[in-house]
Scaffold this active site. Sequence first.
Site, mmCIF file in Angstrom:
data_model
loop_
_atom_site.group_PDB
_atom_site.id
_atom_site.type_symbol
_atom_site.label_atom_id
_atom_site.label_comp_id
_atom_site.label_asym_id
_atom_site.label_seq_id
_atom_site.Cartn_x
_atom_site.Cartn_y
_atom_site.Cartn_z
ATOM 1 N N ASP A 1 0.685 -1.157 0.089
ATOM 2 C CA ASP A 1 0.110 -0.062 0.001
ATOM 3 C C ASP A 1 1.070 1.191 0.025
ATOM 4 O O ASP A 1 1.956 1.343 0.500
ATOM 5 C CB ASP A 1 -1.021 -0.127 1.217
ATOM 6 C CG ASP A 1 -2.165 0.930 1.199
ATOM 7 O OD1 ASP A 1 -2.356 1.260 -0.047
ATOM 8 O OD2 ASP A 1 -2.823 0.970 2.288
ATOM 9 N N ASN B 1 -10.854 -2.684 -5.126
ATOM 10 C CA ASN B 1 -10.430 -1.668 -5.995
ATOM 11 C C ASN B 1 -10.863 -1.508 -7.328
ATOM 12 O O ASN B 1 -10.691 -0.713 -8.077
ATOM 13 C CB ASN B 1 -8.729 -2.304 -6.231
ATOM 14 C CG ASN B 1 -7.883 -2.147 -5.091
ATOM 15 O OD1 ASN B 1 -6.994 -2.788 -4.963
ATOM 16 N ND2 ASN B 1 -8.204 -1.018 -4.120
HETATM 17 C C1 IPE Z 1 -5.551 -2.694 -0.246
HETATM 18 O O1 IPE Z 1 -4.913 -1.354 -0.372
HETATM 19 C C2 IPE Z 1 -5.488 -3.235 -1.657
HETATM 20 C C3 IPE Z 1 -4.067 -3.440 -2.284
HETATM 21 C C4 IPE Z 1 -3.061 -3.363 -1.578
HETATM 22 C C5 IPE Z 1 -3.883 -4.252 -3.486
HETATM 23 P P1 IPE Z 1 -6.221 -0.256 -0.564
HETATM 24 O O2 IPE Z 1 -5.463 1.025 -0.603
HETATM 25 O O3 IPE Z 1 -7.300 -0.677 -1.517
HETATM 26 O O4 IPE Z 1 -6.866 -0.441 0.953
HETATM 27 P P2 IPE Z 1 -7.790 0.566 1.688
HETATM 28 O O5 IPE Z 1 -8.981 0.737 0.765
HETATM 29 O O6 IPE Z 1 -7.234 2.004 2.155
HETATM 30 O O7 IPE Z 1 -8.428 0.025 2.942
HETATM 31 C C1 IPE Z 2 -1.565 0.300 -3.314
HETATM 32 O O1 IPE Z 2 -1.442 1.401 -3.457
HETATM 33 C C2 IPE Z 2 -1.818 -0.221 -4.847
HETATM 34 C C3 IPE Z 2 -3.310 -0.694 -4.851
HETATM 35 C C4 IPE Z 2 -4.302 -0.600 -4.010
HETATM 36 C C5 IPE Z 2 -3.358 -1.155 -6.395
HETATM 37 P P1 IPE Z 2 -2.492 2.696 -3.586
HETATM 38 O O2 IPE Z 2 -2.722 3.264 -4.918
HETATM 39 O O3 IPE Z 2 -3.657 2.195 -2.338
HETATM 40 O O4 IPE Z 2 -1.956 3.932 -2.673
HETATM 41 P P2 IPE Z 2 -2.383 5.067 -1.800
HETATM 42 O O5 IPE Z 2 -2.935 4.118 -0.667
HETATM 43 O O6 IPE Z 2 -3.714 5.752 -2.322
HETATM 44 O O7 IPE Z 2 -1.169 5.726 -1.326
HETATM 45 MG MG MG Z 3 -4.168 2.225 -0.579
#
Ligand code: IPE
Ligand code: IPE
Ligand code: MG
Length: 245
Positions: A17, A65
């Site tokens: 993340d 996602n």
């Molecule tokens: C969790 O991260 C999913 C992945 C890392 C693929 P998110 O960024 O989607 O999680 P939330 O929505 O902040 O909980």
């Molecule tokens: C994790 O990074 C990757 C996916 C969930 C695909 P994020 O895209 O969630 O990054 P933040 O949490 O918005 O910084």
């Molecule tokens: Mg995230």
Amino acid sequence: MPVDPTALPRHVAIIMDGNGRWAQDKGLPRIEGHRRGANAVHEVVRTAREIGVKALTLYAFSAQNWLRPPEEVAMLMRLLREYVIAERAEIMDNAIRLVAIGDLDRLPGLVREPLELLVSDSAGNQAMTLCLALSYGGRESIVATSRALCEAVKRGELSPADVTEGCFQSAMQTADLPQLDLLIRTSGEVRLSNFLLWESAYAELYFTDTYWPEFGRDEFVRALESYRGRQRRFGRTGEQLRRLG
Ligand code: IPE
Ligand code: IPE
Ligand code: MG
């Protein structure tokens, strides 16, 4: 830094993340964070393989996602395709078996096709299993397993009394992976976000503020060192464990 192999987690999972915030902090578009995140994946897979971790599960795209803006979803799918194609040699040369969990039918063909090919070509590799969680949700996977068992009961192949914890476990998509020992989440968020809910029942948890694109070999080794210092009691007392040796 050498890691004591006797105290190595066999199965590590990572919630990768913070790509978006990493990019935003640098004034870059979010997708640039995802692109840099793919480099971190390369480094961490290589490190896990070198150190001798038997299985590494990476949360690359959650069931939730799909709710992101369509342009971001489309870019992520393109990056996943590029990752699977670009890492083919690395995976095959290092005897890594690639598997995927999640609702894979929801993935576009441009990801599913190269993914299925590499999953099948790498199926005989034995050094490490790399498991990609794609369109994955922990609740969704528990529901899918429950439904499959209900159908087996309906067909008369299974009786409700046979539905034990072991039976449930062996019907999960993760059945052939070792028990999950260590779950890492980057970016400072302290939640599971629907990842490996069943499998993490007794996993050790490690949270770091580092954004995923900045996560590399050193921090991975730090997480393993932290794991090494934990006493896993599985419900027993510390005293009992000392006596059991
Ligand atoms: C969790 O991260 C999913 C992945 C890392 C693929 P998110 O960024 O989607 O999680 P939330 O929505 O902040 O909980
Ligand atoms: C994790 O990074 C990757 C996916 C969930 C695909 P994020 O895209 O969630 O990054 P933040 O949490 O918005 O910084
Ligand atoms: Mg995230």
